[in-house]
Write an enzyme that holds these catalytic residues in place. Structure first.
Site, mmCIF file in Angstrom:
data_model
loop_
_atom_site.group_PDB
_atom_site.id
_atom_site.type_symbol
_atom_site.label_atom_id
_atom_site.label_comp_id
_atom_site.label_asym_id
_atom_site.label_seq_id
_atom_site.Cartn_x
_atom_site.Cartn_y
_atom_site.Cartn_z
ATOM 1 N N CYS A 143 -19.953 1.557 -13.100
ATOM 2 C CA CYS A 143 -19.993 0.132 -13.424
ATOM 3 C C CYS A 143 -20.245 -0.571 -12.101
ATOM 4 C CB CYS A 143 -18.663 -0.324 -14.027
ATOM 5 S SG CYS A 143 -18.541 -2.126 -14.165
ATOM 6 N N GLU A 151 -13.883 -9.937 -11.829
ATOM 7 C CA GLU A 151 -14.376 -11.268 -12.201
ATOM 8 C C GLU A 151 -13.371 -12.361 -11.819
ATOM 9 O OE1 GLU A 151 -17.420 -12.465 -13.811
ATOM 10 O OE2 GLU A 151 -18.090 -10.528 -13.081
ATOM 11 N N ASP A 184 -26.981 -8.982 -14.147
ATOM 12 C CA ASP A 184 -25.693 -8.344 -14.477
ATOM 13 C C ASP A 184 -24.872 -9.328 -15.307
ATOM 14 O OD1 ASP A 184 -23.576 -6.411 -14.397
ATOM 15 O OD2 ASP A 184 -22.568 -7.650 -12.907
ATOM 16 N N SER A 185 -23.814 -8.803 -15.926
ATOM 17 C CA SER A 185 -22.930 -9.680 -16.687
ATOM 18 C C SER A 185 -22.192 -10.658 -15.763
ATOM 19 C CB SER A 185 -21.902 -8.842 -17.442
ATOM 20 O OG SER A 185 -21.122 -8.118 -16.517
ATOM 21 N N CYS A 208 -26.551 -3.390 -14.317
ATOM 22 C CA CYS A 208 -25.362 -3.356 -15.160
ATOM 23 C C CYS A 208 -25.453 -2.080 -16.002
ATOM 24 C CB CYS A 208 -25.372 -4.596 -16.055
ATOM 25 S SG CYS A 208 -24.081 -4.593 -17.307
ATOM 26 N N HIS A 244 -19.518 -3.342 -11.047
ATOM 27 C CA HIS A 244 -18.389 -4.117 -10.524
ATOM 28 C C HIS A 244 -17.448 -3.255 -9.658
ATOM 29 C CE1 HIS A 244 -19.538 -7.143 -13.470
ATOM 30 N NE2 HIS A 244 -18.539 -7.925 -13.123
HETATM 31 N N1 DGL Z 1 -21.146 -4.544 -14.200
HETATM 32 C C1 DGL Z 1 -21.416 -4.071 -15.502
HETATM 33 C C2 DGL Z 1 -21.576 -2.594 -15.596
HETATM 34 O O1 DGL Z 1 -22.122 -2.015 -14.671
HETATM 35 C C3 DGL Z 1 -20.680 -4.684 -16.660
HETATM 36 C C4 DGL Z 1 -19.283 -5.041 -16.540
HETATM 37 C C5 DGL Z 1 -18.809 -5.839 -17.732
HETATM 38 O O2 DGL Z 1 -19.285 -6.948 -17.905
HETATM 39 O O3 DGL Z 1 -17.977 -5.311 -18.495
HETATM 40 O O4 DGL Z 1 -21.242 -1.983 -16.582
#
Ligand code: DGL
Length: 275
Positions: A192, A158, A10-11, A73, A194
């Protein structure tokens, strides 16, 4: 035969919500988690950049011996998965696999909604790609899908502010906007990885009749199903029940934050991603 861990990428921190669900139902495999925290967020970056960063991460995980990588992600799944599958894997390492998180969610959402009206909350990149609209249409052509980008939510996660009262206004504003865009929405996908960290607040500001779908459970079930059908791949995954963590950012800071999220002390290692 040489075996190796499942790579989860993931990012940043969001993929931990997927890793946790996967390990809950398949604790016996070995895992490597890679968070590109230093370059997060991906959701506001252009197509080529997300593709390039994701490819670097996949190469690195393959280099660490992973026969299978999960893009935990949505942004990377939306913007890089198909290209990586069709070009990089097909040309360079046909015996390895990369799977994403959008399809497993799209496959089930039509069985949960009663009104057939679905909302997607995701990063600007995922919304702009229209991946959810296209994938859901394949399985449930009669469903209406409305997407809304939430650019401030990943930075909230984050920076570790997902539990703070400062996040309330941002979360409430986006939920209200989405439900105004289509008043018949009864099911909302947190598109997402996150966003499950904000789930408590999201539930607080959503009317009780709205189903909120966090992806972890569905991605984990879909992976288990995949490995049951692909026994050759299942046999190439090592089974020591371990998990190693890597980040492109400061290991001290990320170790602390990941330990809080996972509710146990973990050691995160440094990794460099490059061309
Ligand atoms: N967690 C990621 C997603 O599912 C990316 C979030 C990001 O880095 O903008 O899209």
């Amino acid at each position: 035969m040489e075996t190796g861990p499942i790579g989860v990428f993931d990012s940043g921190y969001g993929g931990l919500t997927i890793l946790r669900s996967i390990r809950e139902i398949m604790p016996g495999y070995d895992y490597v988690y890679l968070g590109d925290n230093a370059r997060a967020p991906y959701g506001t970056k252009d197509f080529d950049t997300v593709f390039e960063y994701t490819l670097q991460a996949v190469r690195k995980l393959f280099g660490m011996g992973c026969p299978l990588v999960i893009l935990a992600c949505n942004t990377a799944s939306a913007k890089a998965l198909r290209n990586i599958q069709q070009h990089y894997i097909a040309d360079c390492c046909p015996e390895r696999r990369v799977l994403g998180v959008i399809r497993p969610t799209a496959e089930i959402v039509g069985t949960i909604t009663k009104t057939g009206h679905i909302g997607i909350l995701a990063t600007p990149g995922t919304i702009k790609s229209e991946s959810y609209v296209l994938e859901i249409r394949k399985f449930f052509p009669d469903c209406h899908v409305t997407g809304l980008a939430c650019p401030s939510w990943v930075p909230l996660v984050e920076s570790g502010m997902y539990d703070s009262t400062e996040a309330d206004g941002e979360v409430r504003r986006q939920i209200d906007t989405l439900l105004m865009m289509d008043k018949d929405i009864d099911t909302v996908i947190l598109g997402c990885t996150h966003y499950p960290l904000l789930e408590k607040k999201i539930r607080q500001f959503c009317p009780p009749y709205v189903n909120i779908i966090a992806q972890g459970k569905y991605v984990a079930e879909s992976l288990r199903n995949y490995l049951e059908r692909h026994t050759g791949m299942a046999g190439r995954i090592s089974k020591g029940a371990t998990c190693r963590y890597f980040t492109t950012d400061s290991v001290d800071m990320v170790s602390k934050k990941m330990s809080v999220f996972l509710n146990k002390n973990i050691v995160v290692n440094s990794i460099k991603l490059e061309k």
